[in-house]
Every structure is written in C-alpha cells, then in structure tokens.
Write a protein that holds these residues in place. Structure first.
Motif, PDB file in Angstrom:
ATOM      1  N   GLN A 185      38.259  71.278 -33.556  1.00  0.00           N
ATOM      2  CA  GLN A 185      38.815  70.932 -34.689  1.00  0.00           C
ATOM      3  C   GLN A 185      40.256  70.440 -34.710  1.00  0.00           C
ATOM      4  N   ARG A 186      41.074  70.688 -33.823  1.00  0.00           N
ATOM      5  CA  ARG A 186      42.197  70.345 -33.704  1.00  0.00           C
ATOM      6  C   ARG A 186      42.123  68.853 -33.503  1.00  0.00           C
ATOM      7  N   ARG A 187      41.271  68.481 -32.378  1.00  0.00           N
ATOM      8  CA  ARG A 187      41.002  66.989 -31.884  1.00  0.00           C
ATOM      9  C   ARG A 187      40.654  66.061 -33.064  1.00  0.00           C
ATOM     10  N   ARG A 188      39.589  66.733 -34.070  1.00  0.00           N
ATOM     11  CA  ARG A 188      39.229  66.110 -35.162  1.00  0.00           C
ATOM     12  C   ARG A 188      40.520  65.690 -36.130  1.00  0.00           C
ATOM     13  N   LEU A 189      41.218  66.797 -36.184  1.00  0.00           N
ATOM     14  CA  LEU A 189      42.302  66.526 -37.164  1.00  0.00           C
ATOM     15  C   LEU A 189      43.276  65.408 -36.426  1.00  0.00           C
TER      16      LEU A 189
END
Lengths: 214, 221
Positions: free
Chosen positions: A140-144
């Motif tokens: 999810q951090r990468r998607r952010l």
C-alpha cells in the motif's frame, strides 16, 4: 540524429556515468517521443538506478547531455523539473500524516493535473485516504508513492523498480496507469525486473553494454 | 509561494504529530538552565550577573541539539530527493525548512527566555535587549545550522559532529547578543548591537540557504 531534429520528448545524448571509479555506461544515446516508454533492464549493478538518477538530474553525468523538449536539462532545469515525476526506491511517505495529507503535500509542491482523490482512486487506495500512512502495508505504501505520480498529467515519469512489493492486482493497475499516462502524451522511463505490459515500449538492456566496458 | 508554504506547514504539522521533537529542544533549554543555580550556587547577585550569558549559551546548545534531525528524516525516506527535483528551487525549500525550524525552536526559546531570566534573577533592564537579541540572533542560528545538518547527512551519527561544525559559526551571534545586554546595563545605546545582529542575520540568510542546498545536493549524488 541530432537534438535539433528531435525536439519533442526525452533525449539522451552520449551519456557517460562512472560510480566509484567504475564505468557504468558511456556514449549512451536514446530518444523517447511523447507517448512513448523506455524499459531499462539489466542485472543488479548494471547501472539502472544510476541512469535514472542521471536522467533526473540528481547525479551529474560525466559527459553528454539530456534534452527535454529540445532543451538541455542542466542548463535550463525549469521545464524539466516541472515535467518530471520521480519514483525512487524510497517512497517518501511521512508516517505521521494521513494518506490524503501525504498526497496533498506533493500536489501543492507542483505535481498538478489530477486531484488527490483522482490519484488515490487510480491507484486503488481511495478507501484508505484518512488512514495514517504508518498503518499501510508495504504494498500500500508503494501504491501511495505511485499515486504521487498519478497526480501529474503528461510530463515524464522516471520509475525505479515501481513494481516492488506490489501484488498482481496492483501490477495490472500500474499497467493501466502507465497506459493512461502515455495516452495523455506522457513519457515513462521504467527500470524493472518484472515483466510489465508496455505495448510499443523501447527496451534498453544495460547488461548488454558490458562488452563496451573493457 | 504555495509550495514554499506547503513545506513550512508540513514541517510544523509533522513536529506537532511527532510531539516530542519541539518539546525536546525546549526541555533541554529549560533543564540545562536550571542546572546553573546548582552548579554556581544560588547567590542572586552572581546569577543575575551571568544570567544573560547562561541563557544565550544554552540557547545555542539547544539549537545545536535539534539540527541533526533537520534533514535526516527527509533524507532517509526519500523526501529530500523529491524536494531536490521539485520545480521549487532547493534553496527555497531549505529556507522554508529553516523557517519551520526557527518557529519550533528559536522562537519558542525566545519566548521562554524571560521566564528563565526571572529564575536567574536577570536585571530588569536586561529583559528587553535579551529578547530583542534572541529574536534577531536565533533565525541566524537556524540558517547556519542547516549547513552543518546538511554536511553530516552522510555520517551515521552526526549529532555531535553538527555541534563541532556549527558552534564556531554561532560565535559572532553570541558575542553581539551578549554585548547588547551588557551595553544596556551600563547605559550605552542598544541600537548598534541590534543592527550588527541584523547584519549577521542578513549574512546568514544567503550563506545558510546556498550552503545548505549545495551540501544537500552533494549528499544526494
């Protein structure tokens, strides 16, 4: 082909890069037209990240020039900085801020074209907007971090290993996102080990330059 | 301008969310000053004479303690790369961070200084010049300290190193901050000392901003 006849898009003109006394590449030339994509491949240590950093301007090239829309990015950094969206190894996320706050900061810092909710929707983390970024999983951090790029319209995306920690659904979404960006006339330069679906992309294998090094 | 304010706002918000950070500097300031009456003895005469010096030196040390964090978190999570590549020149990003740093440390220390003066029996006439001096001097500290903070980014434990690098730079600010107080106490005009502090701030602005930005670019290579 000289820069004068190739004004649009991103052009690398005889780039040379050395790290720690080791020559990574020399006389590297390529041109990516608007709507185009360049996929960088090569084994670890081949110089993918170094090339990305040279293109961004973080790392000065030993020789050669980088042209954006026909203008030298070192002599005239303004247009390049406005067009550039950088995705490095680190996600540049502040865990103390919420997901939406993290994005809103980059939006105010100049990444404009799409709104924060649109960018969150495109990367599929719209439902997490109010969550503190500290609560996010690695994927999810990468998607952010990818949502930060989704804020921009057009321009040039420099993506260093964008697929790290992404699941298969997010990979597909990333493909759609890059396709949308290219359809808007944007350029994507991507260093990746994963097979990304990039129709019509140019490929550059930095490992294959090995022979020129001796 | 929007981007400039965004950086200040973000740094202030991060500091309040992290809570302890700004409080740490102020806590250091208060605790260190509190030690002096124990160290030199509680005679009001003696304390009153050295009070301004104690407050100024402790303010410098408190500022030094806070510099290591100025760029480190941004360096570690990749934010600094993006700031360096943003349309806003890195120099202005550095200035915005220095302003946020000053609001969180220098300004807070300046506001606390009269309270500390009360505790140390600071002569009544000294309050004005002390606060005026700190108000002009502490922004220069935030600007110059940025150079040290940026230079030690490559070092794993830069905390003590920052102090060694920047404390000598703070010397002129300290000298004229103290002389402003001393001059007032012996009846000399205050204005020249404040003007010199203002001049030091005017020098610290370009030196700090361009120096820090250059050091940051080197750290990012």
């Amino acid at each position: 082909m000289t820069a004068a006849t190739q004004p649009a898009g991103l052009v690398a003109d005889h780039l040379r890069c050395e790290r720690g006394g080791r020559l990574l590449f020399a006389d590297l030339c390529f041109a990516v037209a608007p709507g185009g994509a360049l996929l960088l491949t090569g084994p670890n240590g081949a110089g993918k990240t170094s090339l990305m950093r040279v293109l961004s301007g973080l790392l000065p090239a030993r020789a050669g020039r980088i042209l954006w829309q026909g203008r030298d990015t070192v002599e005239e950094p303004g247009p390049w900085r406005r067009a550039l969206a950088w995705l490095g190894h680190d996600n540049a996320i502040k865990p103390q801020l919420s997901v939406a706050e993290n994005l809103a900061f980059w939006s105010r810092l100049g990444a404009s074209g799409h709104s924060v909710p649109e960018a969150l929707e495109e990367t599929g983390i719209g439902h997490l907007a109010d969550l503190p970024a500290a609560m996010l999983s690695a994927g999810q951090r990468r998607r952010l971090a990818l949502a930060r790029l989704a804020l921009t319209r057009g321009g040039c995306w420099l993506m260093d290993e964008p697929t790290v920690t992404l699941d298969s659904a997010s990979l597909a979404r990333l493909g759609t996102m890059i396709a949308r960006h290219r359809a808007d006339g944007g350029i994507a330069v991507i260093a990746s080990h994963d097979a990304l679906d990039l129709p019509g992309a140019q490929a550059l294998d930095l490992g294959a330059l090995d022979t020129a090094r001796a | 301008m929007n981007a400039f304010l965004a950086i200040i706002g973000r740094d202030l918000r991060l500091a309040t969310r992290r809570g302890g950070e700004a409080a740490l500097t102020l806590g250091f300031f208060v605790v260190a000053i509190t030690l002096f009456p124990f160290g030199v003895g509680p005679e009001p005469e003696l304390l009153g004479r050295i009070a301004a010096g104690i407050i100024w030196v402790t303010a410098l040390l408190a500022a030094t303690v806070s510099f290591d964090r100025l760029f480190r978190a941004d360096m570690e999570d990749g934010t600094l790369e993006l700031l360096a590549l943003a349309p806003l020149p890195l120099e202005l990003a550095v200035l915005a961070k220095a302003i946020a740093h000053w609001l969180l440390t220098g300004l807070a220390v300046t506001l606390l200084a009269p309270v500390m003066g009360l505790m140390l029996n600071l002569p009544e006439a000294a309050y004005g010049p002390l606060v005026a001096g700190l108000l002009l001097g502490t922004p220069a500290l935030s600007l110059l300290g940025g150079i040290g903070a940026a230079l030690v980014l490559g070092a794993r434990r830069g905390g003590a190193l920052v102090g060694l690098l920047v404390l000598p730079l703070f010397l002129p600010v300290l000298i004229f901050g103290i002389s402003a107080v001393e001059a007032t106490l012996i009846g000399l005009p205050l204005a020249p000392h404040l003007l010199i502090l203002g001049a030091l701030l005017a020098v610290a602005l370009p030196v700090g901003v361009f120096g820090s930005a250059a050091a940051l670019r080197l750290a990012l290579e």
